[in-house]
Design a protein around this motif. Structure first.
Motif, PDB file in Angstrom:
ATOM      1  N   VAL A   1      27.866  35.394  39.299  1.00 50.85           N
ATOM      2  CA  VAL A   1      28.005  35.700  40.727  1.00 50.85           C
ATOM      3  C   VAL A   1      29.466  36.053  41.005  1.00 50.85           C
ATOM      4  O   VAL A   1      30.370  35.343  40.560  1.00 50.85           O
ATOM      5  CB  VAL A   1      27.598  34.480  41.601  1.00 50.85           C
ATOM      6  CG1 VAL A   1      27.651  34.838  43.081  1.00 50.85           C
ATOM      7  CG2 VAL A   1      26.219  33.970  41.226  1.00 50.85           C
ATOM      8  N   ALA A   2      29.688  37.132  41.737  1.00 48.61           N
ATOM      9  CA  ALA A   2      31.064  37.547  42.027  1.00 48.61           C
ATOM     10  C   ALA A   2      31.753  36.530  42.937  1.00 48.61           C
ATOM     11  O   ALA A   2      31.139  35.988  43.855  1.00 48.61           O
ATOM     12  CB  ALA A   2      31.075  38.920  42.678  1.00 48.61           C
ATOM     13  N   VAL A   3      33.032  36.291  42.672  1.00 47.75           N
ATOM     14  CA  VAL A   3      33.823  35.356  43.475  1.00 47.75           C
ATOM     15  C   VAL A   3      33.875  35.826  44.932  1.00 47.75           C
ATOM     16  O   VAL A   3      33.864  35.023  45.868  1.00 47.75           O
ATOM     17  CB  VAL A   3      35.248  35.237  42.881  1.00 47.75           C
ATOM     18  CG1 VAL A   3      36.139  34.352  43.732  1.00 47.75           C
ATOM     19  CG2 VAL A   3      35.185  34.701  41.452  1.00 47.75           C
ATOM     20  N   ASP A   4      33.869  37.159  45.121  1.00 44.67           N
ATOM     21  CA  ASP A   4      33.971  37.687  46.487  1.00 44.67           C
ATOM     22  C   ASP A   4      32.596  37.906  47.147  1.00 44.67           C
ATOM     23  O   ASP A   4      32.505  38.606  48.155  1.00 44.67           O
ATOM     24  CB  ASP A   4      34.832  38.960  46.531  1.00 44.67           C
ATOM     25  CG  ASP A   4      34.462  40.002  45.473  1.00 44.67           C
ATOM     26  OD1 ASP A   4      33.787  39.651  44.482  1.00 44.67           O
ATOM     27  OD2 ASP A   4      34.864  41.165  45.643  1.00 44.67           O
ATOM     28  N   ASN A   5      31.543  37.267  46.613  1.00 47.34           N
ATOM     29  CA  ASN A   5      30.240  37.293  47.294  1.00 47.34           C
ATOM     30  C   ASN A   5      30.132  36.109  48.249  1.00 47.34           C
ATOM     31  O   ASN A   5      29.488  35.108  47.967  1.00 47.34           O
ATOM     32  CB  ASN A   5      29.103  37.246  46.272  1.00 47.34           C
ATOM     33  CG  ASN A   5      28.804  38.622  45.696  1.00 47.34           C
ATOM     34  OD1 ASN A   5      29.434  39.604  46.068  1.00 47.34           O
ATOM     35  ND2 ASN A   5      27.845  38.674  44.795  1.00 47.34           N
ATOM     36  N   PHE A   6      30.798  36.221  49.393  1.00 47.55           N
ATOM     37  CA  PHE A   6      30.730  35.157  50.395  1.00 47.55           C
ATOM     38  C   PHE A   6      30.452  35.770  51.761  1.00 47.55           C
ATOM     39  O   PHE A   6      30.610  36.978  51.954  1.00 47.55           O
ATOM     40  CB  PHE A   6      32.025  34.332  50.423  1.00 47.55           C
ATOM     41  CG  PHE A   6      33.251  35.101  50.850  1.00 47.55           C
ATOM     42  CD1 PHE A   6      33.971  35.858  49.930  1.00 47.55           C
ATOM     43  CD2 PHE A   6      33.697  35.062  52.167  1.00 47.55           C
ATOM     44  CE1 PHE A   6      35.106  36.564  50.316  1.00 47.55           C
ATOM     45  CE2 PHE A   6      34.825  35.761  52.554  1.00 47.55           C
ATOM     46  CZ  PHE A   6      35.532  36.524  51.635  1.00 47.55           C
ATOM     47  N   GLY A   7      29.979  34.929  52.702  1.00 46.57           N
ATOM     48  CA  GLY A   7      29.680  35.409  54.045  1.00 46.57           C
ATOM     49  C   GLY A   7      28.577  36.462  54.047  1.00 46.57           C
ATOM     50  O   GLY A   7      28.590  37.366  54.876  1.00 46.57           O
TER      51      GLY A   7
ATOM     52  N   HIS B   1      28.982  30.700  50.157  1.00 49.23           N
ATOM     53  CA  HIS B   1      29.101  31.567  48.981  1.00 49.23           C
ATOM     54  C   HIS B   1      27.724  31.798  48.372  1.00 49.23           C
ATOM     55  O   HIS B   1      26.882  30.904  48.406  1.00 49.23           O
ATOM     56  CB  HIS B   1      30.028  30.910  47.947  1.00 49.23           C
ATOM     57  CG  HIS B   1      30.491  31.850  46.880  1.00 49.23           C
ATOM     58  ND1 HIS B   1      29.807  32.063  45.704  1.00 49.23           N
ATOM     59  CD2 HIS B   1      31.558  32.680  46.841  1.00 49.23           C
ATOM     60  CE1 HIS B   1      30.442  32.956  44.986  1.00 49.23           C
ATOM     61  NE2 HIS B   1      31.511  33.361  45.644  1.00 49.23           N
ATOM     62  N   GLU B   2      27.506  32.970  47.825  1.00 50.76           N
ATOM     63  CA  GLU B   2      26.226  33.221  47.145  1.00 50.76           C
ATOM     64  C   GLU B   2      26.016  32.173  46.052  1.00 50.76           C
ATOM     65  O   GLU B   2      26.950  31.833  45.328  1.00 50.76           O
ATOM     66  CB  GLU B   2      26.203  34.630  46.527  1.00 50.76           C
ATOM     67  CG  GLU B   2      24.835  34.968  45.951  1.00 50.76           C
ATOM     68  CD  GLU B   2      24.790  36.333  45.259  1.00 50.76           C
ATOM     69  OE1 GLU B   2      25.716  37.151  45.427  1.00 50.76           O
ATOM     70  OE2 GLU B   2      23.806  36.568  44.539  1.00 50.76           O
ATOM     71  N   VAL B   3      24.775  31.654  45.971  1.00 52.86           N
ATOM     72  CA  VAL B   3      24.452  30.595  45.007  1.00 52.86           C
ATOM     73  C   VAL B   3      23.854  31.216  43.745  1.00 52.86           C
ATOM     74  O   VAL B   3      23.052  32.151  43.818  1.00 52.86           O
ATOM     75  CB  VAL B   3      23.466  29.593  45.646  1.00 52.86           C
ATOM     76  CG1 VAL B   3      22.964  28.581  44.615  1.00 52.86           C
ATOM     77  CG2 VAL B   3      24.119  28.874  46.823  1.00 52.86           C
TER      78      VAL B   3
ATOM     79  N   VAL C   1      36.956  29.930  53.974  1.00 56.11           N
ATOM     80  CA  VAL C   1      35.830  30.827  54.229  1.00 56.11           C
ATOM     81  C   VAL C   1      35.128  31.323  52.968  1.00 56.11           C
ATOM     82  O   VAL C   1      33.938  31.621  52.997  1.00 56.11           O
ATOM     83  CB  VAL C   1      36.312  32.030  55.093  1.00 56.11           C
ATOM     84  CG1 VAL C   1      37.229  32.946  54.284  1.00 56.11           C
ATOM     85  CG2 VAL C   1      35.148  32.812  55.658  1.00 56.11           C
ATOM     86  N   VAL C   2      35.836  31.385  51.855  1.00 61.17           N
ATOM     87  CA  VAL C   2      35.218  31.867  50.615  1.00 61.17           C
ATOM     88  C   VAL C   2      34.099  30.897  50.180  1.00 61.17           C
ATOM     89  O   VAL C   2      33.109  31.310  49.574  1.00 61.17           O
ATOM     90  CB  VAL C   2      36.287  32.039  49.508  1.00 61.17           C
ATOM     91  CG1 VAL C   2      35.666  32.480  48.195  1.00 61.17           C
ATOM     92  CG2 VAL C   2      37.346  33.032  49.952  1.00 61.17           C
ATOM     93  N   CYS C   3      34.238  29.628  50.540  1.00 60.40           N
ATOM     94  CA  CYS C   3      33.232  28.627  50.153  1.00 60.40           C
ATOM     95  C   CYS C   3      32.502  27.986  51.336  1.00 60.40           C
ATOM     96  O   CYS C   3      31.372  27.528  51.165  1.00 60.40           O
ATOM     97  CB  CYS C   3      33.891  27.536  49.320  1.00 60.40           C
ATOM     98  SG  CYS C   3      34.519  28.135  47.732  1.00 60.40           S
ATOM     99  N   HIS C   4      33.137  27.884  52.495  1.00 58.92           N
ATOM    100  CA  HIS C   4      32.515  27.183  53.635  1.00 58.92           C
ATOM    101  C   HIS C   4      32.497  28.043  54.904  1.00 58.92           C
ATOM    102  O   HIS C   4      33.350  28.913  55.083  1.00 58.92           O
ATOM    103  CB  HIS C   4      33.300  25.912  53.993  1.00 58.92           C
ATOM    104  CG  HIS C   4      33.491  24.945  52.879  1.00 58.92           C
ATOM    105  ND1 HIS C   4      32.486  24.170  52.363  1.00 58.92           N
ATOM    106  CD2 HIS C   4      34.609  24.589  52.196  1.00 58.92           C
ATOM    107  CE1 HIS C   4      32.963  23.382  51.414  1.00 58.92           C
ATOM    108  NE2 HIS C   4      34.250  23.618  51.283  1.00 58.92           N
TER     109      HIS C   4
END
Ligand code: HEC
Ligand code: HEC
Ligand code: HEC
Ligand code: HEC
Length: 205
Positions: free
Chosen positions: A101-107, A64-66, A44-47
């Motif tokens: 970009v923060a690693v936890d910027n996903f979803g 994930h934020e680009v 989920v962090v990437c897909h």
């Protein structure tokens, strides 16, 4: 009997060890146990299966934020390839590894606070990194004189360099790295670099 038991346990250990290490599970990209990931999922962090981000062409169901950074590409007077801004999956890697970009910027999250640091931070200055995001074909190999033709040279991974290491005939971060740790080699490499074997796959030196 004891000997056979030991042999079998050793075999089980070896098999279990291999299947564990040749996987994203437990690798540097398994963020399922991080306290910032309340889903306890890995992918989920990437897909995401739905509502993915299509802004980077070829992005696989991206979640994930680009990165929006402008990069300084590698250049040198002996380089034959034309190297511009990173594209495709390299841009996805840099969406954590450029450190902007923060690693936890996903979803959809944009206020994360976990950033890559130290040697894992490639940064936005790629002038000190192996070039990526350019076409590597027979014409480049002839122009360079010290590269193998990717269409006819075996990669050592089952097919040709073009089949196994290039994405749409392009050199990317994923030419050398397997983001999912599929080979189980350290540094998430696609193959071992012992004796510079990774480098010597493409470079005739
Ligand atoms: C740290 C980010 C990250 C994580 C976590 C991650 N992936 Fe990926 N994945 C990528 C990137 C980047 C690509 C495109 C580059 C490539 O294919 O090597 C990709 C490509 C893919 C692809 C298409 C290409 C291929 O390899 O088949 C599939 C399918 C995929 N991932 C599935 C998964 C699954 C399933 C998980 C969880 C078990 C997962 N990924 C976890 C980053 C990630
Ligand atoms: C979601 C963010 C994210 C994405 C996307 C991502 N990475 Fe990473 N990667 C990380 C983090 C965070 C670490 C460091 C983990 C740690 O501290 O152990 C890491 C570690 C690594 C490492 C070091 C592995 C090791 O065993 O020490 C490599 C190599 C790497 N990433 C390559 C890539 C490549 C290549 C891509 C794209 C195909 C990519 N990463 C995509 C976040 C990401
Ligand atoms: C030509 C092959 C090649 C390419 C292309 C490549 N790498 Fe690497 N990378 C390596 C090797 C080999 C290592 C092992 C450590 C070393 O030699 O520095 C490594 C190490 C790393 C590390 C771990 C650094 C550390 O010391 O913990 C990260 C993170 C990383 N690469 C990310 C990337 C990203 C992101 C890209 C694309 C922008 C990329 N790599 C492109 C070969 C490559
Ligand atoms: C998948 C193929 C591939 C792999 C693996 C690979 N390279 Fe390259 N490398 C290339 C290509 C293609 C170029 C572009 C050459 C050109 O345009 O002149 C390049 C460029 C370079 C350059 C810059 C040349 C210049 O003229 O400025 C150096 C140095 C280099 N590679 C070293 C390495 C090292 C060291 C490794 C192993 C860690 C490695 N490469 C792994 C394909 C590869």
């Amino acid at each position: 009997m004891l000997k056979r038991c030991i042999t079998i346990s050793v075999m089980i250990l070896v098999v279990a060890g291999l299947s564990f290490s040749q996987s994203i599970v437990g690798s540097a990209h398994d963020f399922s146990n991080e306290n910032w990931n309340n889903t306890s999922e890995i992918c989920v962090v990437c897909h995401t299966p739905h509502n993915a981000d299509n802004t980077v062409s070829d992005a696989p169901l991206w979640n994930h934020e680009v990165t929006a950074a402008t990069f300084t590409p590698y250049s040198s007077s002996s380089l034959n390839a034309t190297v511009g801004q990173p594209d495709g999956s390299s841009k996805l890697c840099l969406s954590c590894h450029d450190g902007t970009v923060a690693v936890d910027n996903f979803g959809g999250r944009t206020n994360g606070n976990q950033f890559v640091s130290g040697s894992e931070k490639i940064g936005t200055d790629l002038s000190d990194d192996h070039p990526v995001s350019f076409t590597y074909d027979g014409a480049l190999a002839s122009a360079d004189g010290g590269l193998y033709d990717p269409a006819t040279t075996n990669s050592g991974l089952g097919g040709t360099i073009d089949n196994d290491m290039l994405i749409g005939s392009k050199m990317q971060c994923a030419s050398c790295h397997d983001v999912h740790n599929g080979s189980g080699v350290g540094n998430l490499l696609v193959k071992s670099n012992s004796g510079s074997n990774l480098c010597l796959t493409c470079h005739q030196k």
